[in-house]
Scaffold this active site. Structure first.
Site, PDB file in Angstrom:
ATOM      1  N   HIS A 157       0.832  -1.202   0.000  1.00 14.99           N
ATOM      2  CA  HIS A 157       0.000   0.000   0.000  1.00 14.99           C
ATOM      3  C   HIS A 157       0.870   1.256   0.000  1.00 14.99           C
ATOM      4  CE1 HIS A 157      -2.910   3.055   1.268  1.00 14.99           C
ATOM      5  NE2 HIS A 157      -3.826   2.243   0.791  1.00 14.99           N
ATOM      6  N   GLU A 190      -4.431   1.600  -7.249  1.00 16.12           N
ATOM      7  CA  GLU A 190      -4.767   2.757  -6.428  1.00 16.12           C
ATOM      8  C   GLU A 190      -3.834   3.909  -6.780  1.00 16.12           C
ATOM      9  OE1 GLU A 190      -6.645   1.544  -2.341  1.00 16.12           O
ATOM     10  OE2 GLU A 190      -4.535   1.002  -2.322  1.00 16.12           O
TER      11      GLU A 190
END
Length: 251
Positions: free
Chosen positions: A97, A165
């Site tokens: 992430h 993302e």
């Protein structure tokens, strides 16, 4: 996404909720997910709430961990080995992430985490994305570079989830434009086919109601954050995902 596959809605609670708040959220979300079997739901709470999530949701939802340790069982103070995640019932392990990258973690570490997850039967959920904002072609090149590095030690036959993302869309007011996401997603799909990899492709980055309908069938689901922390909003997203897939099958 094949016709028989369910779309995947993965929800990260990040560190927004304490343990007691998480327990209350899980209790409310259970009937929301149970009433919508057409969509696979995966919940990624803080590590300390993983056992609670498995106990409450385990028969209706998958449970994930927000990180995967590379430590082996033994002299590794403060670590939770991947084998323990598997023992607890974790299905997905989030890796790469942007917030972990910002904390200084690298592709080399993420590659080791992917190997550790796969070694104990936990499916990697790998986050990729470009920073700063750029055009879709360059964004896809950057994402492919990340994926090749992180998956270097993972056999192509191993199924993985990839969450695209764009960093500039995380926490923004609106998700990335659909035209941008769909072009990147199509390029990532071609990358997976070229590598012979089995990949479920999600979009994350201020995803919420309206996002999946704008992106389907280019993506197989969503990686949701704060906008799904409201169970009513999560229910709206799941309903929309089910309707969108059903309409695509009927057309």
């Amino acid at each position: 996404m094949t016709q028989a596959a369910r779309p995947l809605a993965a929800v990260s609670l990040k560190a927004y909720l304490g343990h007691a708040e998480t327990a209350r959220w899980l209790a409310v979300v259970r009937p929301v997910a149970a009433a919508r079997p057409a969509v696979e739901v995966a919940v990624l709470p803080q590590l300390t709430s993983v056992p609670e999530a498995v106990a409450v949701l385990g028969d209706v939802c998958a449970v994930g961990a927000q990180s995967v340790s590379v430590a082996d069982p033994g002299a590794a103070t403060g670590e939770v080995p991947a084998a323990v995640l598997a023992e607890l019932g974790v299905r997905y392990g989030e890796i790469g992430h942007a917030e972990r990258r910002a904390a200084g973690e690298s592709d080399d570490l993420f590659a080791a985490q992917a190997r550790a997850a796969v070694g104990v039967g936990v499916e990697p959920l790998i986050c990729v994305g470009e920073d700063p904002r750029t055009d879709p072609v360059d964004a896809a090149v950057r994402c492919v570079r990340q994926l090749d590095a992180v998956l270097a030690g993972v056999a192509p036959s191993v199924p993985v989830v990839v969450a695209y993302e764009p960093v500039w869309a995380i926490g923004a007011e609106d998700p990335a434009p659909a035209t941008h996401v769909t072009e990147v997603a199509d390029r990532l799909r071609r990358w997976a086919q070229h590598r012979g990899r089995t990949v479920r492709l999600l979009y994350g980055g201020t995803a919420g109601p309206g996002t999946f309908a704008a992106l389907h069938p280019h993506v197989d689901g969503l990686f949701l954050g704060r906008r799904a922390h409201d169970p009513a909003a999560l229910a709206d997203v799941l309903d929309e995902m089910a309707r969108t897939v059903r309409a695509g099958e009927d057309s």
